[in-house]
Design an enzyme around this catalytic site. Structure first.
Site, mmCIF file in Angstrom:
data_model
loop_
_atom_site.group_PDB
_atom_site.id
_atom_site.type_symbol
_atom_site.label_atom_id
_atom_site.label_comp_id
_atom_site.label_asym_id
_atom_site.label_seq_id
_atom_site.Cartn_x
_atom_site.Cartn_y
_atom_site.Cartn_z
ATOM 1 N N SER A 1 0.828 -1.210 0.000
ATOM 2 C CA SER A 1 0.000 0.000 0.000
ATOM 3 C C SER A 1 0.862 1.259 0.000
ATOM 4 O O SER A 1 2.042 1.231 0.350
ATOM 5 C CB SER A 1 -0.904 0.017 1.225
ATOM 6 O OG SER A 1 -1.547 -1.228 1.373
HETATM 7 N N1 SAH Z 1 -0.882 -4.914 4.113
HETATM 8 C C1 SAH Z 1 -0.104 -5.185 2.924
HETATM 9 C C2 SAH Z 1 -0.826 -4.844 1.629
HETATM 10 C C3 SAH Z 1 -2.017 -5.701 1.424
HETATM 11 S S1 SAH Z 1 -2.458 -6.010 -0.261
HETATM 12 C C4 SAH Z 1 1.251 -4.504 2.981
HETATM 13 O O1 SAH Z 1 1.571 -3.848 3.977
HETATM 14 O O2 SAH Z 1 2.039 -4.681 2.037
HETATM 15 C C5 SAH Z 1 -3.818 -7.089 0.093
HETATM 16 C C6 SAH Z 1 -3.424 -8.488 0.497
HETATM 17 O O3 SAH Z 1 -4.631 -9.126 0.945
HETATM 18 C C7 SAH Z 1 -2.886 -9.331 -0.631
HETATM 19 O O4 SAH Z 1 -1.613 -9.828 -0.320
HETATM 20 C C8 SAH Z 1 -3.908 -10.466 -0.768
HETATM 21 O O5 SAH Z 1 -3.331 -11.734 -1.081
HETATM 22 C C9 SAH Z 1 -4.535 -10.483 0.615
HETATM 23 N N2 SAH Z 1 -5.872 -11.087 0.697
HETATM 24 C C10 SAH Z 1 -6.936 -10.912 -0.109
HETATM 25 N N3 SAH Z 1 -7.975 -11.663 0.311
HETATM 26 C C11 SAH Z 1 -7.566 -12.313 1.438
HETATM 27 C C12 SAH Z 1 -8.183 -13.234 2.348
HETATM 28 N N4 SAH Z 1 -9.443 -13.667 2.199
HETATM 29 N N5 SAH Z 1 -7.446 -13.695 3.372
HETATM 30 C C13 SAH Z 1 -6.163 -13.299 3.560
HETATM 31 N N6 SAH Z 1 -5.529 -12.434 2.733
HETATM 32 C C14 SAH Z 1 -6.219 -11.948 1.686
#
Ligand code: SAH
Length: 204
Positions: free
Chosen positions: A53
């Site tokens: 992000s």
């Molecule tokens: N917090 C992260 C950015 C998140 S991007 C950082 O600091 O870099 C969103 C993430 O959510 C992705 O890696 C994706 O794989 C995950 N995601 C999406 N759906 C999900 C679910 N149901 N359970 C766990 N992770 C999930």
């Protein structure tokens, strides 16, 4: 220092959050050709088609979560691990889940390298939360849900706070802060954001 000025100018003013963000080098969480953009205020691609992000959004979400050093925090969407690393400096313990095993193992490697021993990473579907470790003082969802996930709301302790982007993945979403009270849940809309979607089940 430039990095912190940029965060302040975008509304990240909480001193504890800024100090935590100063301690965590974002370049550790970005690989390959994008590494030299690590200090720019923009999201960047990581493994498995996901993104790290934008720093100002990480700061605003962390600030909205009002984390104290006694808190047990759950993060859904480990991604690069950057957000979890910042939370680890503010909270007692951070549980973080991602649906991609590869993402979790890469993030685990960075947490070990940085000696962030209070982060506990899991591969799994975060929509179910971690009932065996509930209740949580704080829950941060870093993927967009169509509604605040009910199983996560149930794992928030009374007085606890959850921050979650809500809306369709192909549109602008609303960042919502949910506070659990004795009698139910209170909802505040904070700002508009754009996140990748919360997807059910494990990734490839
Ligand atoms: N917090 C992260 C950015 C998140 S991007 C950082 O600091 O870099 C969103 C993430 O959510 C992705 O890696 C994706 O794989 C995950 N995601 C999406 N759906 C999900 C679910 N149901 N359970 C766990 N992770 C999930």
């Amino acid at each position: 220092m430039q990095f912190v000025y940029a965060l302040r100018s975008k509304g990240v003013t909480d001193g504890r959050v800024l100090t935590a963000m100063e301690k965590v080098d974002r370049a550790k969480f970005v690989r390959g050709i994008f590494a030299d953009r690590a200090y720019d205020d923009m999201p960047l691609p990581i493994s498995s088609g996901q993104t790290i992000s934008q720093p100002s959004v990480v700061g605003l979400m962390t600030q909205a979560l009002q984390v104290s050093n006694r808190d047990k925090v759950l993060e859904i969407g480990t991604g690069s691990g950057y957000q979890a690393a910042i939370l680890s400096h503010l909270a007692r313990r951070v549980y973080t889940i991602d649906r991609y095993r590869r993402i979790v193992s890469e993030a685990r490697g960075v947490f070990e390298e940085l000696d962030l021993g209070n982060i506990i990473p899991f591969a799994g579907d975060g929509s179910y939360g971690l009932p065996e470790h509930a209740p949580f003082d704080r829950i941060l969802v870093t993927a967009a849900a169509e509604d605040p996930p009910p199983l996560l709301l149930a794992q928030l302790r009374v007085g606890g706070i959850m921050v979650v982007p809500v809306g369709q993945s192909d549109a602008v979403q609303n960042l919502i802060r949910v506070t659990r009270t004795d009698t139910g849940y209170e909802y505040d809309e904070l700002r508009q954001v754009r996140f990748v979607p919360l997807v059910e089940g494990m990734g490839d």
